[in-house]
Each structure stands twice: as C-alpha cells, then as structure tokens.
Design a protein around this motif. Structure first.
Motif, mmCIF file in Angstrom:
data_model
loop_
_atom_site.group_PDB
_atom_site.id
_atom_site.type_symbol
_atom_site.label_atom_id
_atom_site.label_comp_id
_atom_site.label_asym_id
_atom_site.label_seq_id
_atom_site.Cartn_x
_atom_site.Cartn_y
_atom_site.Cartn_z
ATOM 1 N N THR A 224 0.826 -1.205 0.000
ATOM 2 C CA THR A 224 0.000 0.000 0.000
ATOM 3 C C THR A 224 0.862 1.256 0.000
ATOM 4 N N SER B 222 2.373 1.814 -3.378
ATOM 5 C CA SER B 222 1.380 2.328 -4.312
ATOM 6 C C SER B 222 1.146 3.823 -4.094
ATOM 7 N N ASN B 223 1.045 4.231 -2.810
ATOM 8 C CA ASN B 223 0.857 5.646 -2.493
ATOM 9 C C ASN B 223 2.057 6.470 -2.943
ATOM 10 N N ASN C 40 1.965 6.994 -6.663
ATOM 11 C CA ASN C 40 0.996 8.034 -7.042
ATOM 12 C C ASN C 40 1.540 9.428 -6.758
ATOM 13 N N TYR D 255 -10.224 -8.360 -11.224
ATOM 14 C CA TYR D 255 -9.842 -7.391 -10.187
ATOM 15 C C TYR D 255 -10.736 -7.582 -8.961
ATOM 16 N N LYS E 88 -11.490 -5.655 -6.452
ATOM 17 C CA LYS E 88 -12.181 -4.512 -5.853
ATOM 18 C C LYS E 88 -13.183 -3.925 -6.843
ATOM 19 N N THR F 74 -12.824 1.947 -7.262
ATOM 20 C CA THR F 74 -11.508 1.831 -6.626
ATOM 21 C C THR F 74 -10.423 1.684 -7.679
ATOM 22 N N ASP G 99 -9.828 5.018 -9.350
ATOM 23 C CA ASP G 99 -9.154 5.935 -8.424
ATOM 24 C C ASP G 99 -7.682 5.598 -8.292
ATOM 25 N N GLU G 100 -7.361 4.309 -8.204
ATOM 26 C CA GLU G 100 -5.968 3.898 -8.033
ATOM 27 C C GLU G 100 -5.119 4.278 -9.256
ATOM 28 N N CYS H 48 -5.906 6.809 -11.225
ATOM 29 C CA CYS H 48 -6.163 8.233 -11.495
ATOM 30 C C CYS H 48 -6.827 8.427 -12.867
#
Length: 204
Positions: free
Chosen positions: A95, A98-99, A102, A177, A179, A183, A186-187, A189
């Motif tokens: 996580t 991933s952040n 971004n 996938y 999710k 989601t 959003d991941e 963008c």
C-alpha cells in the motif's frame, strides 16, 4: 569432543537450532556429520530434546533450572503468528509503495501552478475567439465551415471508438480485479466523462 561442544552451545544459548545452524554457529570446528552424531547421542541420553518441524529436525537443551524449556511450548503457534505479521507487513508495504508511486507521478506545486496559468491563458484566447465568432456572422466561408464540421465529425467518431476500446479494456481487467470499478479507476487516477461532467455533442 563434539558432544561436549554441542551440548554447551545449546545450554548457553537456550534456543532451538537445526544441525546446520549449530555447525555454522560453531564456526566449522566440527563437520556437519560430527555435529549430527553428537546431537543423536545427546538426544538418546536425554540431555537434549529433538522436535520435527516439517522435514527439519530442531534440537534444544533440557534445562534443569528455573528457565527450563517446556515440552509443551507451542513453536507452531509462534511461527503462525510471525507468518501472519509478515503478511500484514507485506500488505502495508504494498500500500505504501502504491501511495508513493501516485505521489511521485503527481506534478509538483510549481509544475501545477505553471499548468494552471497556461490553461487560463488558453481559456482567455478561446473566449476571445468565441466572442469574435459570435459577433461576426461571416467570419469563415462556407467551405471552411464544411471542413470544420467534417473534422468535428471525424474526431467525434474517433473519440467514440477510443472510448469504447478503453471501456472494453477496463471491463476486461475488472473481471479479475478483486475490488470495485471506482476503486480501480481511483488507483490509476482515471477520470471518466461522468466524473468530470463532460458531454460531447455530435454534429447536428
């Protein structure tokens, strides 16, 4: 003798070890075969205990003082807990990565300000051009108008085609996938026409 050295090592460290670990920790003083024979002998004499974890044998000294190692100590439970914590840490790391990705892909404040100024300037130019078009009925010829409408129709069809291809690709990815579609967008963008309230009008 190897038996004395092995027994002293297990007693002093008061921890379970495999034959390979003990051989390495004794810095090669004795061969692996010698260490294994010493472990088998000490186990038969009841000075150490041997436990089997999967295919690996682990040995620990039988302490006689207040720090005696219990036969019922649940190493399997400890291993399970540590494995669970490891998986949790891996998930947290994923996580965080991933952040970070971004954040690194996002424009800096200076770059964003520059882009905003450029967009504002383009808006002013377009508004001026639109005002001129509204105030002048014969700004362009019939042929120019026809060309503009043809180009508009071409790009409108290209827009529809590429949007359909993009939608098909997203739906294909979403089949595997875990999710929601929101989601996923959003991941990555990804902005859709709906999220930015964009409506493209075809040539009338």
């Amino acid at each position: 003798m190897a038996s004395d050295a092995v027994f002293k090592y297990l007693t002093d460290t008061n921890r379970p070890y495999s034959c390979a670990d003990i051989t390495v920790n004794l810095r090669g003083t004795y061969s692996k075969n010698a260490v294994q024979k010493a472990l088998d002998s000490l186990s038969e004499l009841g000075k150490i205990r041997c436990k089997l974890y999967g295919k690996q044998k682990v040995y620990a000294a039988i302490q006689t003082d207040s720090e005696e190692v219990s036969d019922t100590e649940d190493y399997d439970s400890k291993i399970a807990n540590l494995t669970k914590k490891l998986e949790e840490n891996k998930s947290s790391l994923k996580t965080a990565e991933s952040n970070l990705k971004n954040l690194l892909s996002a424009p800096t404040n200076e770059c964003a300000i520059s882009q905003i100024e450029e967009i504002k300037n383009n808006i002013v130019k377009l508004e001026n051009k639109l005002s001129d078009l509204r105030n002048n009925a014969d700004v362009i010829s019939v042929d120019e108008k026809k060309n503009v409408l043809n180009e508009h129709e071409y790009y409108y069809k290209e827009y529809r085609k590429r949007k359909r291809i993009c939608s098909d690709m997203i739906e294909a990815v979403l089949e595997g996938y875990p999710k929601s579609k929101k989601t996923f967008l959003d991941e990555l963008c990804i902005e859709t026409d709906e999220t930015v309230n964009f409506k493209l009008v075809s040539k009338q």
